[in-house]
Design a protein around this motif. Structure first.
Motif, PDB file in Angstrom:
ATOM      1  N   GLU A   1     -32.796 -26.333  -1.718  1.00 34.04           N
ATOM      2  CA  GLU A   1     -33.920 -26.098  -2.620  1.00 34.04           C
ATOM      3  C   GLU A   1     -33.262 -27.049  -3.706  1.00 34.04           C
ATOM      4  OE1 GLU A   1     -36.658 -24.314  -5.709  1.00 34.04           O
ATOM      5  OE2 GLU A   1     -36.015 -22.954  -4.635  1.00 34.04           O
ATOM      6  N   GLU A   2     -31.875 -26.331  -4.087  1.00 35.86           N
ATOM      7  CA  GLU A   2     -31.086 -26.919  -4.784  1.00 35.86           C
ATOM      8  C   GLU A   2     -30.497 -28.463  -4.807  1.00 35.86           C
ATOM      9  OE1 GLU A   2     -30.947 -26.240  -7.975  1.00 35.86           O
ATOM     10  OE2 GLU A   2     -31.058 -24.211  -7.542  1.00 35.86           O
ATOM     11  N   ALA A   3     -30.168 -28.649  -3.212  1.00 35.42           N
ATOM     12  CA  ALA A   3     -30.220 -30.438  -3.004  1.00 35.42           C
ATOM     13  C   ALA A   3     -31.091 -31.361  -3.427  1.00 35.42           C
ATOM     14  CB  ALA A   3     -29.109 -30.368  -1.266  1.00 35.42           C
ATOM     15  N   TYR A   4     -32.810 -30.877  -2.772  1.00 31.74           N
ATOM     16  CA  TYR A   4     -33.479 -31.741  -3.103  1.00 31.74           C
ATOM     17  C   TYR A   4     -33.780 -31.931  -4.110  1.00 31.74           C
ATOM     18  CZ  TYR A   4     -35.133 -31.905   1.828  1.00 31.74           C
ATOM     19  OH  TYR A   4     -35.225 -32.112   2.844  1.00 31.74           O
ATOM     20  N   GLU A   5     -33.463 -31.035  -5.656  1.00 30.39           N
ATOM     21  CA  GLU A   5     -33.673 -31.352  -7.066  1.00 30.39           C
ATOM     22  C   GLU A   5     -32.525 -31.660  -7.240  1.00 30.39           C
ATOM     23  OE1 GLU A   5     -33.880 -27.187  -8.444  1.00 30.39           O
ATOM     24  OE2 GLU A   5     -36.055 -27.124  -8.059  1.00 30.39           O
TER      25      GLU A   5
ATOM     26  N   ILE B   1     -31.631 -37.385  -9.203  1.00 30.61           N
ATOM     27  CA  ILE B   1     -31.199 -39.081  -9.362  1.00 30.61           C
ATOM     28  C   ILE B   1     -32.437 -39.831  -8.845  1.00 30.61           C
ATOM     29  CG2 ILE B   1     -30.381 -40.181  -7.829  1.00 30.61           C
ATOM     30  CD1 ILE B   1     -28.486 -38.049  -7.381  1.00 30.61           C
ATOM     31  N   GLU B   2     -33.696 -39.711  -8.198  1.00 31.69           N
ATOM     32  CA  GLU B   2     -34.246 -40.725  -8.346  1.00 31.69           C
ATOM     33  C   GLU B   2     -35.533 -41.019  -9.553  1.00 31.69           C
ATOM     34  OE1 GLU B   2     -37.914 -42.023  -5.301  1.00 31.69           O
ATOM     35  OE2 GLU B   2     -35.802 -41.361  -4.812  1.00 31.69           O
ATOM     36  N   ARG B   3     -35.342 -40.105  -9.961  1.00 33.12           N
ATOM     37  CA  ARG B   3     -36.539 -40.346 -11.287  1.00 33.12           C
ATOM     38  C   ARG B   3     -35.478 -40.206 -12.351  1.00 33.12           C
ATOM     39  NH1 ARG B   3     -36.413 -35.530 -13.328  1.00 33.12           N
ATOM     40  NH2 ARG B   3     -35.944 -33.558 -12.320  1.00 33.12           N
ATOM     41  N   GLY B   4     -34.115 -40.248 -12.156  1.00 35.30           N
ATOM     42  CA  GLY B   4     -32.932 -41.974 -13.112  1.00 35.30           C
ATOM     43  C   GLY B   4     -32.750 -40.713 -14.587  1.00 35.30           C
ATOM     44  N   ASP B   5     -33.008 -39.322 -14.041  1.00 28.62           N
ATOM     45  CA  ASP B   5     -32.451 -38.294 -15.475  1.00 28.62           C
ATOM     46  C   ASP B   5     -31.578 -37.651 -14.439  1.00 28.62           C
ATOM     47  OD1 ASP B   5     -33.284 -36.200 -17.404  1.00 28.62           O
ATOM     48  OD2 ASP B   5     -34.696 -35.560 -16.684  1.00 28.62           O
TER      49      ASP B   5
ATOM     50  N   GLU C   1     -37.234 -41.846   5.836  1.00 25.20           N
ATOM     51  CA  GLU C   1     -37.267 -40.684   4.666  1.00 25.20           C
ATOM     52  C   GLU C   1     -37.746 -40.743   2.882  1.00 25.20           C
ATOM     53  OE1 GLU C   1     -37.217 -36.340   3.380  1.00 25.20           O
ATOM     54  OE2 GLU C   1     -37.147 -37.057   6.051  1.00 25.20           O
ATOM     55  N   ALA C   2     -37.460 -41.921   2.668  1.00 28.63           N
ATOM     56  CA  ALA C   2     -37.036 -42.626   1.615  1.00 28.63           C
ATOM     57  C   ALA C   2     -38.753 -43.182   1.286  1.00 28.63           C
ATOM     58  CB  ALA C   2     -35.899 -43.483   1.368  1.00 28.63           C
ATOM     59  N   ALA C   3     -38.615 -43.533   2.356  1.00 28.64           N
ATOM     60  CA  ALA C   3     -40.022 -44.556   2.908  1.00 28.64           C
ATOM     61  C   ALA C   3     -41.789 -43.603   2.227  1.00 28.64           C
ATOM     62  CB  ALA C   3     -40.253 -45.210   4.218  1.00 28.64           C
ATOM     63  N   LEU C   4     -41.478 -42.557   3.426  1.00 29.42           N
ATOM     64  CA  LEU C   4     -41.917 -41.396   3.206  1.00 29.42           C
ATOM     65  C   LEU C   4     -42.095 -40.907   1.383  1.00 29.42           C
ATOM     66  CD1 LEU C   4     -44.789 -39.703   3.865  1.00 29.42           C
ATOM     67  CD2 LEU C   4     -43.248 -38.344   5.150  1.00 29.42           C
ATOM     68  N   ARG C   5     -40.630 -40.477   1.401  1.00 28.65           N
ATOM     69  CA  ARG C   5     -41.101 -39.868  -0.702  1.00 28.65           C
ATOM     70  C   ARG C   5     -42.131 -40.808  -1.777  1.00 28.65           C
ATOM     71  NH1 ARG C   5     -35.868 -38.782   0.323  1.00 28.65           N
ATOM     72  NH2 ARG C   5     -35.315 -40.549  -0.697  1.00 28.65           N
ATOM     73  N   ALA C   6     -40.996 -42.075  -1.078  1.00 25.03           N
ATOM     74  CA  ALA C   6     -42.269 -42.951  -1.843  1.00 25.03           C
ATOM     75  C   ALA C   6     -43.390 -43.071  -2.012  1.00 25.03           C
ATOM     76  CB  ALA C   6     -41.508 -44.508  -1.714  1.00 25.03           C
ATOM     77  N   ALA C   7     -43.696 -43.075  -0.533  1.00 30.37           N
ATOM     78  CA  ALA C   7     -45.668 -42.677  -1.056  1.00 30.37           C
ATOM     79  C   ALA C   7     -45.811 -41.121  -0.881  1.00 30.37           C
ATOM     80  CB  ALA C   7     -45.809 -43.281   1.286  1.00 30.37           C
TER      81      ALA C   7
END
Length: 246
Positions: free
Chosen positions: A36-40, A45-49, A200-206
């Motif tokens: 879970e922490e790895a995904y957080e 990073i995805e949110r640029g925060d 994985e990145a494409a589905l995450r974006a979707a």
């Protein structure tokens, strides 16, 4: 600073004076938190925060220290062993930086390491079972492709999707349909890989796009949203889609 974190964890794990929750944990119970922490971290990073990233990296580091402390208590290894191992690995995998300037390649070095650890000589050896299914499918396909077991071009992989779709539709029962749906998803990952797209990145974006548009629909309709029929909801979807595109 990592020594301080190690000392804090040792204190938390003390059977007499530590935290009861921390004391009762083991590798298996902590593993889900590690994932879970790895995904957080990835989410920050995805949110640029970057503030969140700093915080989440600390939480992820805590997981490493937690596992190392439990191993130390069992006499298996300690945090120093973990750090020594990764340092040695990084130096070994970068001979062009730390060695004689010659490198057989990252994948070749990793393959040699795997061969030294396991009797499993398969090209698929070492692809972690615990990976998310989409990511593991891509890794399995990439490993197989190194042996020549791969579609020659993207179009062949796309045609496999049509074949698997037909088999899903022709399935005679739920068990068969379940199996064929898995094959269809695997084929979609393969096509994505052949197109040079990270599935994985494409589905995450979707997922993110769907969430934004659905929330926009809810905001437009307000409390009346759940009482709308499907046609009205589809009209709202189009409106949300157009608003997002500007």
């Amino acid at each position: 600073m990592i020594e301080r974190l190690h000392a804090i964890m040792a204190r938390l794990r003390d059977p007499e004076t530590g935290c009861p929750w921390d004391v009762e944990q083991d590798f298996a119970t902590i593993a889900p938190y590690t994932i879970e922490e790895a995904y957080e971290v990835a989410d920050a990073i995805e949110r640029g925060d970057m503030d969140a990233l700093r915080d989440e990296l600390g939480d992820l580091q805590l997981q490493v220290v937690f596992h190392a402390r439990m191993a130390e208590e069992r006499g298996l290894f300690d945090l120093r062993d973990v750090l020594d191992t990764i340092c040695a690995k990084m130096i070994r995998r970068h001979p062009h930086v730390f060695g004689d300037g010659q490198s057989p390649g990252w994948e070749e070095i990793k393959a040699s390491e795997r061969a030294g650890k396991s009797a499993d000589s398969s090209a698929l050896a070492g692809v972690t079972v615990a990976l998310p299914a989409l990511l593991r499918a891509e890794k399995l396909q990439k490993r197989a492709a190194r042996t020549g077991f791969d579609w020659p071009e993207a179009e062949s992989a796309r045609e496999k999707i049509d074949e698997e779709m037909a088999e899903v539709l022709a399935a005679e029962d739920d068990a068969h349909r379940f199996e064929e749906m898995g094959d269809l998803l695997f084929a979609v990952v393969n096509w994505s890989r052949k197109l040079g797209i990270d599935p994985e990145a494409a589905l995450r974006a979707a997922n993110g796009k769907f969430e934004r548009r659905f929330r926009a629909m809810e905001a437009i309709a307000g409390e009346a949203f759940t009482s709308l029929d499907l046609d009205a909801q589809e009209a709202l979807w189009v409106q949300a889609k157009q608003a997002e595109r500007g």
